[in-house]
Scaffold this active site. Structure first.
Site, PDB file in Angstrom:
ATOM      1  N   ARG A  55       6.491  34.547 -11.811  1.00  0.00           N
ATOM      2  CA  ARG A  55       6.454  35.394 -11.670  1.00  0.00           C
ATOM      3  C   ARG A  55       5.446  35.921 -12.762  1.00  0.00           C
ATOM      4  O   ARG A  55       4.810  36.669 -13.135  1.00  0.00           O
ATOM      5  CB  ARG A  55       7.099  36.894 -11.544  1.00  0.00           C
ATOM      6  CG  ARG A  55       6.362  37.503 -11.128  1.00  0.00           C
ATOM      7  CD  ARG A  55       7.727  39.106 -11.046  1.00  0.00           C
ATOM      8  NE  ARG A  55       8.902  38.714 -11.330  1.00  0.00           N
ATOM      9  CZ  ARG A  55       9.028  39.713 -13.218  1.00  0.00           C
ATOM     10  NH1 ARG A  55       7.679  40.299 -13.120  1.00  0.00           N
ATOM     11  NH2 ARG A  55      10.045  39.575 -13.517  1.00  0.00           N
ATOM     12  N   CYS A  90      15.654  30.382 -14.503  1.00  0.00           N
ATOM     13  CA  CYS A  90      16.982  29.700 -13.692  1.00  0.00           C
ATOM     14  C   CYS A  90      16.843  28.432 -12.608  1.00  0.00           C
ATOM     15  O   CYS A  90      18.265  27.738 -12.681  1.00  0.00           O
ATOM     16  CB  CYS A  90      17.348  31.434 -13.733  1.00  0.00           C
ATOM     17  SG  CYS A  90      17.781  31.721 -14.819  1.00  0.00           S
ATOM     18  N   GLU A 144      25.667  31.127  -7.155  1.00  0.00           N
ATOM     19  CA  GLU A 144      24.497  31.268  -6.631  1.00  0.00           C
ATOM     20  C   GLU A 144      25.164  29.914  -5.940  1.00  0.00           C
ATOM     21  O   GLU A 144      25.438  28.491  -6.469  1.00  0.00           O
ATOM     22  CB  GLU A 144      23.204  30.044  -7.819  1.00  0.00           C
ATOM     23  CG  GLU A 144      22.307  31.172  -8.192  1.00  0.00           C
ATOM     24  CD  GLU A 144      21.668  32.309  -7.647  1.00  0.00           C
ATOM     25  OE1 GLU A 144      21.326  32.539  -6.077  1.00  0.00           O
ATOM     26  OE2 GLU A 144      21.515  33.643  -8.234  1.00  0.00           O
ATOM     27  N   HIS A 194      24.364  33.975 -11.741  1.00  0.00           N
ATOM     28  CA  HIS A 194      23.337  34.511 -13.067  1.00  0.00           C
ATOM     29  C   HIS A 194      23.956  35.988 -12.827  1.00  0.00           C
ATOM     30  O   HIS A 194      25.335  36.488 -12.269  1.00  0.00           O
ATOM     31  CB  HIS A 194      22.016  35.426 -11.188  1.00  0.00           C
ATOM     32  CG  HIS A 194      21.464  35.134 -11.397  1.00  0.00           C
ATOM     33  ND1 HIS A 194      20.441  33.937 -10.473  1.00  0.00           N
ATOM     34  CD2 HIS A 194      19.908  34.734 -12.595  1.00  0.00           C
ATOM     35  CE1 HIS A 194      19.639  32.968 -11.039  1.00  0.00           C
ATOM     36  NE2 HIS A 194      19.017  33.801 -12.105  1.00  0.00           N
TER      37      HIS A 194
END
Length: 215
Positions: free
Chosen positions: A91, A144, A81, A168
């Site tokens: 979510r 994360c 990342e 990831h």
């Protein structure tokens, strides 16, 4: 002189009973690769608690580099990342049923932090070794990204000698038997993380090559 790399992996969350991040880092724990000691730590998929566990582990082991690893279902590659953003927008609930929406991780923190790892160099070396890899420009807004931001905030304010970032990884095949989602076998994930650890420990400067996206 040996260098030490701390790699963290989350426990399973949501509907999954396995998390490839944890499975990978457990196998890396205790390895010595090219004079680099690997230390692994499980972290909970829980807002704020994950940061506390990570900071405690950093202060215990005093690593030179910290790489946090998390699952990104639907991705096809190992994806270091580039940036962490100062927002929680969950979510789904975390493993303690917390579901923050549009909340800053640190009220006093900047909008974002850049990784201090040479992510393009890591991707380049993983690809050379046959591991599918790409730079990612979004770590999401779940735990994360929360942990990634917390790591960089800690480094910025308390441990500027440490370099850190987040990677990831895709599902592993056993998670996709029924849904047909993309996956990558655990052995390739582990190979990619080994390469990332060595590059992160030995190389401060990144390379200049295409790693952007159009969307």
């Amino acid at each position: 002189m040996k260098k030490r790399v701390l790699i963290t992996g989350f426990d399973p969350f949501g509907d999954d009973n396995v998390n490839p991040a944890l499975e990978a880092v457990k196998q890396l724990d205790g390895m010595v690769i090219e004079n680099i000691d690997i230390v692994a730590q499980e972290v909970p998929t829980v807002f704020h608690d994950s940061i506390k566990v990570m900071i405690h582990t950093i202060e215990t082991y005093q690593p030179d580099v910290v790489i946090c690893v998390g699952q990104a279902g639907g991705r096809t590659q190992v994806t270091p990342e580039r940036i962490a953003i100062n927002i929680d927008d969950a979510r789904i609930p975390d493993n303690q049923k917390n579901q923050p929406i549009d909340e800053p991780i640190y009220e006093e923190g900047p909008a974002a932090y850049w990784t201090t790892l040479p992510v393009k160099r890591m991707v380049h070396q993983m690809r050379k070794a046959g591991v599918p890899a790409a730079v990612s420009n979004t770590a999401g807004t779940f735990v994360c990204n929360h942990l990634f931001y917390g790591l960089m905030h800690y480094i910025e304010n308390s441990a500027s000698h440490i370099r850190g970032g987040f990677i990831h990884i895709p599902y592993i095949p056993e998670q996709t038997v029924e849904n047909g989602a993309p996956s990558l076998n655990l052995a390739d994930i582990i190979r990619g993380l080994k390469i990332a650890a060595v590059i992160a420990a030995n190389e401060k400067e990144d390379i200049r090559q295409i790693g952007g996206t159009t969307h």
